[in-house]
Design an enzyme around this catalytic site. Structure first.
Site, PDB file in Angstrom:
ATOM      1  N   ASP A  82       0.840  -1.192   0.000  1.00 15.46           N
ATOM      2  CA  ASP A  82       0.000   0.000   0.000  1.00 15.46           C
ATOM      3  C   ASP A  82       0.880   1.249   0.000  1.00 15.46           C
ATOM      4  O   ASP A  82       1.796   1.380   0.810  1.00 15.46           O
ATOM      5  CB  ASP A  82      -0.896  -0.011   1.246  1.00 15.46           C
ATOM      6  CG  ASP A  82      -1.959   1.068   1.228  1.00 15.46           C
ATOM      7  OD1 ASP A  82      -2.356   1.493   0.128  1.00 15.46           O
ATOM      8  OD2 ASP A  82      -2.401   1.472   2.323  1.00 15.46           O
ATOM      9  N   GLY A 179      -7.386   9.012   7.018  1.00 19.32           N
ATOM     10  CA  GLY A 179      -7.498   9.305   8.438  1.00 19.32           C
ATOM     11  C   GLY A 179      -8.908   9.161   8.987  1.00 19.32           C
ATOM     12  O   GLY A 179      -9.839   8.747   8.297  1.00 19.32           O
ATOM     13  N   HIS A 211      -9.284   4.766  -1.994  1.00 16.38           N
ATOM     14  CA  HIS A 211      -8.502   4.903  -0.768  1.00 16.38           C
ATOM     15  C   HIS A 211      -9.272   5.821   0.184  1.00 16.38           C
ATOM     16  O   HIS A 211     -10.220   6.487  -0.200  1.00 16.38           O
ATOM     17  CB  HIS A 211      -7.141   5.524  -1.075  1.00 16.38           C
ATOM     18  CG  HIS A 211      -6.183   4.585  -1.717  1.00 16.38           C
ATOM     19  ND1 HIS A 211      -4.941   4.306  -1.188  1.00 16.38           N
ATOM     20  CD2 HIS A 211      -6.263   3.839  -2.847  1.00 16.38           C
ATOM     21  CE1 HIS A 211      -4.304   3.452  -1.959  1.00 16.38           C
ATOM     22  NE2 HIS A 211      -5.088   3.153  -2.984  1.00 16.38           N
ATOM     23  N   ILE A 255      -9.439  -0.318   3.701  1.00 13.81           N
ATOM     24  CA  ILE A 255      -9.946  -0.159   5.066  1.00 13.81           C
ATOM     25  C   ILE A 255      -8.782  -0.290   6.038  1.00 13.81           C
ATOM     26  O   ILE A 255      -8.145  -1.342   6.121  1.00 13.81           O
ATOM     27  CB  ILE A 255     -11.039  -1.206   5.378  1.00 13.81           C
ATOM     28  CG1 ILE A 255     -12.220  -1.045   4.412  1.00 13.81           C
ATOM     29  CG2 ILE A 255     -11.510  -1.073   6.826  1.00 13.81           C
ATOM     30  CD1 ILE A 255     -13.233  -2.161   4.469  1.00 13.81           C
TER      31      ILE A 255
END
EC number: 4.1.2.13
Length: 309
Positions: A82, A179, A211, A255
């Site tokens: 990622d 976030g 994302h 996630i």
């Protein structure tokens, strides 16, 4: 079952209107919770390793934990990098056996992003590895990438980018953010579905990635705060919007924040309820179960990927 690439998963997801969950992992309990949920739901999955996770656990440890998970459960699993910051990091994990990588050049000018992505694609495809790239910019902080505001993906640029780089999937910006504080508490969350539809119509059958797509369940926020946490005002993407995206061209939904919140809430509660406990198994066990239950909920109600193996 050996590691796989996302190709067959995404082909089916696109046709049947669901998304594959891409879950960030940092330790054994998180991996076990995710795998248990996906096994019960018979769902394909992607285990994601960020630069932070790689630094925290070590590449060898993470790789061996995933090997154990794959050996333990009969599930199709992708091991994915990622937010790979550059070609060198992508090459390192490809050589270590990852089946998918993300090269994140979203912070670069358009032509530089194309050049860096194309370089990764050429190396990865020679090894049979899938490549995700990103165009546009999400607000918030994710590992090495920070943006004060979102820059939505331009559909024309998306088409050109994919054609020139040969990347296999594309993360786009349509209103999600990194976030736990994705929207102001008094703001109505929304995603730019018109932009998503335009991009999808220009690239039919092409897998899109979201994302910054944690929904920040308020029960976890409340529980964290009830047991000494300070995460007031955290707000994520409503699950209904994510399910709508998954029914369109979005084949992969990331996630991470929700896993952290579920785990932290369970640990805080366990330690508060049992102040004499100093056995990590007795608070990490409930944390693992919390991750499992949260992931199972996502699979059923957000991703729509139950029984898609």
């Amino acid at each position: 079952m050996p590691l796989t690439t996302p190709k067959n998963m995404f082909d089916r997801a696109y046709k049947e209107g669901f998304a594959v969950g891409a879950f960030n992992v940092n330790n054994m309990e998180i991996i076990q919770g995710i795998m248990a949920a996906c096994d019960e739901e018979r769902s394909p999955l992607i285990l994601q390793v960020s630069a932070g996770a790689k630094k925290y656990a070590g590449l060898v440890y993470i790789r061996k934990l995933v090997e154990a998970a794959v050996a333990d459960k009969d599930l199709p699993v992708v091991l994915h990098l990622d937010h790979g910051a550059n070609y060198e990091i992508c090459k390192e994990v490809i050589d270590a056996g990852f089946s998918s990588v993300m090269i994140d050049g979203s912070h670069l000018p358009f032509e530089e992003n194309i050049a860096e992505t194309k370089k990764v694609v050429e190396y990865a495809h020679d090894k049979g590895v899938w490549v995700e790239a990103e165009l546009g910019r999400l607000a918030g902080m994710e590992e090495h990438v920070y943006s004060e505001k979102s820059i939505y993906t331009d559909p024309d640029e998306a088409v050109e980018f994919v054609e020139r780089t040969g990347c296999d999937s594309l993360a786009i910006a349509i209103g999600t953010s990194h976030g736990a504080y994705k929207f102001k508490m008094d703001a109505e969350p929304e995603l730019d579905f018109e932009r998503l539809d335009t991009i999808a119509s220009r690239m039919p059958g092409y897998p899109i990635v979201l994302h910054g797509a944690s929904s920040v369940p308020q029960e976890f926020v409340t529980e964290c705060n009830a047991y000494g946490g300070q995460v007031e005002g955290a707000k994520g993407v409503p699950e209904a919007l994510l399910r709508k995206a998954a029914s369109k061209a979005v084949c992969k939904i990331n996630i991470d924040t929700d896993i952290r919140l579920a785990m932290t809430a369970a640990i805080r509660k366990s330690l508060a309820d049992n102040p004499t406990n100093f056995d990590p198994r007795k608070y990490l066990g409930p944390a693992r179960e919390a991750v499992k239950n949260m992931v199972a909920h996502k699979i059923r109600h957000v991703l729509g990927s139950s029984n898609k193996i």
